[in-house]
Motif scaffolding. Structure first.
Motif, PDB file in Angstrom:
ATOM      1  N   THR A   2     -35.428  -3.090  91.623  1.00 50.88           N
ATOM      2  CA  THR A   2     -36.146  -2.189  90.596  1.00 50.88           C
ATOM      3  C   THR A   2     -35.717  -2.480  89.375  1.00 50.88           C
ATOM      4  OG1 THR A   2     -35.855  -0.335  92.177  1.00 50.88           O
ATOM      5  CG2 THR A   2     -36.115   0.352  89.715  1.00 50.88           C
ATOM      6  N   ASN A   3     -36.583  -2.579  88.286  1.00 46.59           N
ATOM      7  CA  ASN A   3     -36.559  -2.732  87.042  1.00 46.59           C
ATOM      8  C   ASN A   3     -36.345  -1.389  86.380  1.00 46.59           C
ATOM      9  OD1 ASN A   3     -36.173  -5.282  86.849  1.00 46.59           O
ATOM     10  ND2 ASN A   3     -38.446  -5.666  86.480  1.00 46.59           N
ATOM     11  N   ALA A  24     -27.840   5.149  85.057  1.00 49.47           N
ATOM     12  CA  ALA A  24     -29.166   4.396  85.132  1.00 49.47           C
ATOM     13  C   ALA A  24     -28.935   3.177  86.163  1.00 49.47           C
ATOM     14  CB  ALA A  24     -29.574   4.006  83.807  1.00 49.47           C
ATOM     15  N   LYS A  25     -28.169   2.373  85.916  1.00 53.16           N
ATOM     16  CA  LYS A  25     -27.666   1.157  86.761  1.00 53.16           C
ATOM     17  C   LYS A  25     -27.516   1.538  88.097  1.00 53.16           C
ATOM     18  CE  LYS A  25     -26.617  -3.194  87.311  1.00 53.16           C
ATOM     19  NZ  LYS A  25     -27.828  -4.388  87.308  1.00 53.16           N
ATOM     20  N   ALA A  26     -26.918   3.015  88.573  1.00 55.27           N
ATOM     21  CA  ALA A  26     -26.885   3.032  89.757  1.00 55.27           C
ATOM     22  C   ALA A  26     -28.184   3.520  90.525  1.00 55.27           C
ATOM     23  CB  ALA A  26     -26.033   4.306  89.976  1.00 55.27           C
ATOM     24  N   LEU A  27     -29.162   3.617  89.954  1.00 55.54           N
ATOM     25  CA  LEU A  27     -30.660   3.731  90.438  1.00 55.54           C
ATOM     26  C   LEU A  27     -30.911   2.396  91.134  1.00 55.54           C
ATOM     27  CD1 LEU A  27     -32.171   5.893  87.830  1.00 55.54           C
ATOM     28  CD2 LEU A  27     -31.210   6.723  89.905  1.00 55.54           C
ATOM     29  N   GLY A  28     -30.262   1.382  90.842  1.00 53.50           N
ATOM     30  CA  GLY A  28     -30.839   0.204  91.511  1.00 53.50           C
ATOM     31  C   GLY A  28     -31.535  -0.900  90.766  1.00 53.50           C
ATOM     32  N   GLY A  29     -31.125  -2.192  90.878  1.00 53.78           N
ATOM     33  CA  GLY A  29     -31.651  -3.180  89.946  1.00 53.78           C
ATOM     34  C   GLY A  29     -31.245  -3.543  88.711  1.00 53.78           C
ATOM     35  N   ARG A  30     -32.145  -3.793  88.081  1.00 53.20           N
ATOM     36  CA  ARG A  30     -31.792  -4.596  86.640  1.00 53.20           C
ATOM     37  C   ARG A  30     -31.982  -3.597  85.563  1.00 53.20           C
ATOM     38  NH1 ARG A  30     -35.245  -7.694  83.035  1.00 53.20           N
ATOM     39  NH2 ARG A  30     -33.913  -9.007  81.905  1.00 53.20           N
ATOM     40  N   ILE A  82     -42.052  -0.859  78.242  1.00 50.56           N
ATOM     41  CA  ILE A  82     -42.116  -0.710  79.768  1.00 50.56           C
ATOM     42  C   ILE A  82     -42.791  -1.841  80.384  1.00 50.56           C
ATOM     43  CG2 ILE A  82     -42.985   0.712  81.578  1.00 50.56           C
ATOM     44  CD1 ILE A  82     -42.169   3.311  79.718  1.00 50.56           C
ATOM     45  N   LYS A  83     -43.859  -1.934  79.739  1.00 52.62           N
ATOM     46  CA  LYS A  83     -44.887  -3.253  80.458  1.00 52.62           C
ATOM     47  C   LYS A  83     -44.235  -4.637  80.250  1.00 52.62           C
ATOM     48  CE  LYS A  83     -49.322  -3.119  79.721  1.00 52.62           C
ATOM     49  NZ  LYS A  83     -50.434  -3.080  78.923  1.00 52.62           N
ATOM     50  N   ARG A  84     -43.499  -4.665  78.710  1.00 50.86           N
ATOM     51  CA  ARG A  84     -42.978  -6.200  78.827  1.00 50.86           C
ATOM     52  C   ARG A  84     -41.921  -6.506  79.586  1.00 50.86           C
ATOM     53  NH1 ARG A  84     -40.696  -6.250  72.664  1.00 50.86           N
ATOM     54  NH2 ARG A  84     -42.907  -6.054  72.225  1.00 50.86           N
ATOM     55  N   TYR A  85     -41.022  -5.403  79.901  1.00 54.19           N
ATOM     56  CA  TYR A  85     -39.843  -5.688  80.659  1.00 54.19           C
ATOM     57  C   TYR A  85     -39.972  -5.400  81.960  1.00 54.19           C
ATOM     58  CZ  TYR A  85     -37.687  -6.519  76.203  1.00 54.19           C
ATOM     59  OH  TYR A  85     -37.357  -7.165  75.165  1.00 54.19           O
ATOM     60  N   ALA A  86     -41.386  -5.025  82.646  1.00 53.87           N
ATOM     61  CA  ALA A  86     -41.598  -4.766  83.917  1.00 53.87           C
ATOM     62  C   ALA A  86     -40.926  -3.544  84.429  1.00 53.87           C
ATOM     63  CB  ALA A  86     -41.894  -6.049  84.917  1.00 53.87           C
ATOM     64  N   ALA A  87     -40.611  -2.698  83.892  1.00 56.29           N
ATOM     65  CA  ALA A  87     -39.717  -1.513  84.143  1.00 56.29           C
ATOM     66  C   ALA A  87     -40.559  -0.630  85.078  1.00 56.29           C
ATOM     67  CB  ALA A  87     -39.519  -0.705  83.246  1.00 56.29           C
ATOM     68  N   ASP A  88     -39.945  -0.431  86.279  1.00 56.54           N
ATOM     69  CA  ASP A  88     -40.458   0.439  87.277  1.00 56.54           C
ATOM     70  C   ASP A  88     -39.706   2.105  87.015  1.00 56.54           C
ATOM     71  OD1 ASP A  88     -41.256  -1.610  89.142  1.00 56.54           O
ATOM     72  OD2 ASP A  88     -39.165  -2.160  89.066  1.00 56.54           O
ATOM     73  N   THR A  89     -38.782   2.216  86.183  1.00 53.14           N
ATOM     74  CA  THR A  89     -38.190   3.291  86.042  1.00 53.14           C
ATOM     75  C   THR A  89     -37.627   3.443  84.810  1.00 53.14           C
ATOM     76  OG1 THR A  89     -37.273   3.487  88.417  1.00 53.14           O
ATOM     77  CG2 THR A  89     -36.257   4.807  86.865  1.00 53.14           C
ATOM     78  N   LEU A  90     -37.954   4.500  84.106  1.00 50.73           N
ATOM     79  CA  LEU A  90     -37.439   4.940  82.645  1.00 50.73           C
ATOM     80  C   LEU A  90     -36.467   5.897  82.843  1.00 50.73           C
ATOM     81  CD1 LEU A  90     -37.524   5.157  79.568  1.00 50.73           C
ATOM     82  CD2 LEU A  90     -39.720   6.687  79.900  1.00 50.73           C
ATOM     83  N   VAL A  91     -35.426   5.662  82.178  1.00 47.12           N
ATOM     84  CA  VAL A  91     -34.161   6.835  82.200  1.00 47.12           C
ATOM     85  C   VAL A  91     -33.915   7.225  80.903  1.00 47.12           C
ATOM     86  CG1 VAL A  91     -31.520   7.055  82.872  1.00 47.12           C
ATOM     87  CG2 VAL A  91     -33.313   5.795  84.366  1.00 47.12           C
ATOM     88  N   MET A  92     -33.875   8.543  80.626  1.00 48.80           N
ATOM     89  CA  MET A  92     -33.700   8.992  79.525  1.00 48.80           C
ATOM     90  C   MET A  92     -32.867  10.254  79.641  1.00 48.80           C
ATOM     91  SD  MET A  92     -35.363   7.296  77.190  1.00 48.80           S
ATOM     92  CE  MET A  92     -35.267   8.150  75.720  1.00 48.80           C
ATOM     93  N   SER A 106     -47.677   5.066  84.680  1.00 52.25           N
ATOM     94  CA  SER A 106     -47.011   3.747  84.801  1.00 52.25           C
ATOM     95  C   SER A 106     -45.544   3.494  85.392  1.00 52.25           C
ATOM     96  CB  SER A 106     -47.213   3.048  83.647  1.00 52.25           C
ATOM     97  OG  SER A 106     -46.636   3.695  82.504  1.00 52.25           O
ATOM     98  N   VAL A 107     -44.687   4.591  85.409  1.00 53.19           N
ATOM     99  CA  VAL A 107     -43.295   4.335  85.414  1.00 53.19           C
ATOM    100  C   VAL A 107     -42.798   5.714  85.869  1.00 53.19           C
ATOM    101  CG1 VAL A 107     -42.744   4.905  83.215  1.00 53.19           C
ATOM    102  CG2 VAL A 107     -41.013   3.297  84.472  1.00 53.19           C
ATOM    103  N   LYS A 108     -41.868   5.509  86.841  1.00 56.27           N
ATOM    104  CA  LYS A 108     -41.071   6.710  87.218  1.00 56.27           C
ATOM    105  C   LYS A 108     -40.026   7.347  86.177  1.00 56.27           C
ATOM    106  CE  LYS A 108     -37.811   8.376  90.829  1.00 56.27           C
ATOM    107  NZ  LYS A 108     -36.912   7.970  91.652  1.00 56.27           N
ATOM    108  N   VAL A 109     -40.239   8.535  85.512  1.00 55.24           N
ATOM    109  CA  VAL A 109     -39.420   8.827  84.892  1.00 55.24           C
ATOM    110  C   VAL A 109     -38.295   9.751  85.097  1.00 55.24           C
ATOM    111  CG1 VAL A 109     -39.386  10.091  82.478  1.00 55.24           C
ATOM    112  CG2 VAL A 109     -41.439   8.840  83.077  1.00 55.24           C
ATOM    113  N   VAL A 110     -37.025   9.563  84.615  1.00 52.32           N
ATOM    114  CA  VAL A 110     -35.779  10.011  85.204  1.00 52.32           C
ATOM    115  C   VAL A 110     -35.216  10.579  84.011  1.00 52.32           C
ATOM    116  CG1 VAL A 110     -33.655  10.138  86.502  1.00 52.32           C
ATOM    117  CG2 VAL A 110     -35.657   8.615  87.283  1.00 52.32           C
TER     118      VAL A 110
END
Length: 130
Positions: A2-3, A24-30, A82-92, A106-110
């Motif tokens: 996951t990005n 955010a990192k604990a959600l997995g991935g980069r 989000i597109k540039r960094y190929a993100a799957d998840t946006l954390v705010m 386009s992205v899972k928002v958390v």
């Protein structure tokens, strides 16, 4: 893998910043972090950050949970970042609750809860009165 992408000013870095990056990192991935430019911060908050954007980029890049950083220059470019960094998840933080739901196609928002009683504004106010 996951990005994950998140954004913030990260001025006067404090434990609340560390907590959101860790969670955010604990959600997995980069984890990729957009650090608000000085100009964007002024636009959002009506004041410049205490630390200049290059210093804040260095601080955030040095956090072990963070894989990459970039300078966020506009709130309107979130979808592009989000597109540039190929993100799957946006954390705010949950202070932004609902404000990025339009990106859900386009992205899972958390939205993560903020650390209670900790904010950069509060820290600056304490320092001003010392």
């Amino acid at each position: 893998m996951t990005n994950i992408i998140t954004f913030g000013t990260f001025d006067v870095f404090h434990v609340g910043h560390l907590h959101i990056l860790r969670r955010a990192k604990a959600l997995g991935g980069r984890l990729v972090v957009g650090v608000s430019s000085d100009a964007l911060n002024y636009q959002k908050k009506g004041r410049y950050p205490i630390y200049a954007e290059q210093e804040r980029l260095s601080i955030v890049a040095g956090i072990k949970y963070v894989d990459a950083v970039f300078l966020e220059e506009s709130l309107e470019l979130k979808a592009e970042y989000i597109k540039r960094y190929a993100a799957d998840t946006l954390v705010m933080g949950d202070d932004w609750q609902g404000k990025f739901d339009h990106l859900c196609d386009s992205v899972k928002v958390v939205y993560l809860p903020r650390t209670p009683a900790v904010s950069t504004t509060a820290v600056i106010e304490v320092i001003k009165h010392l």
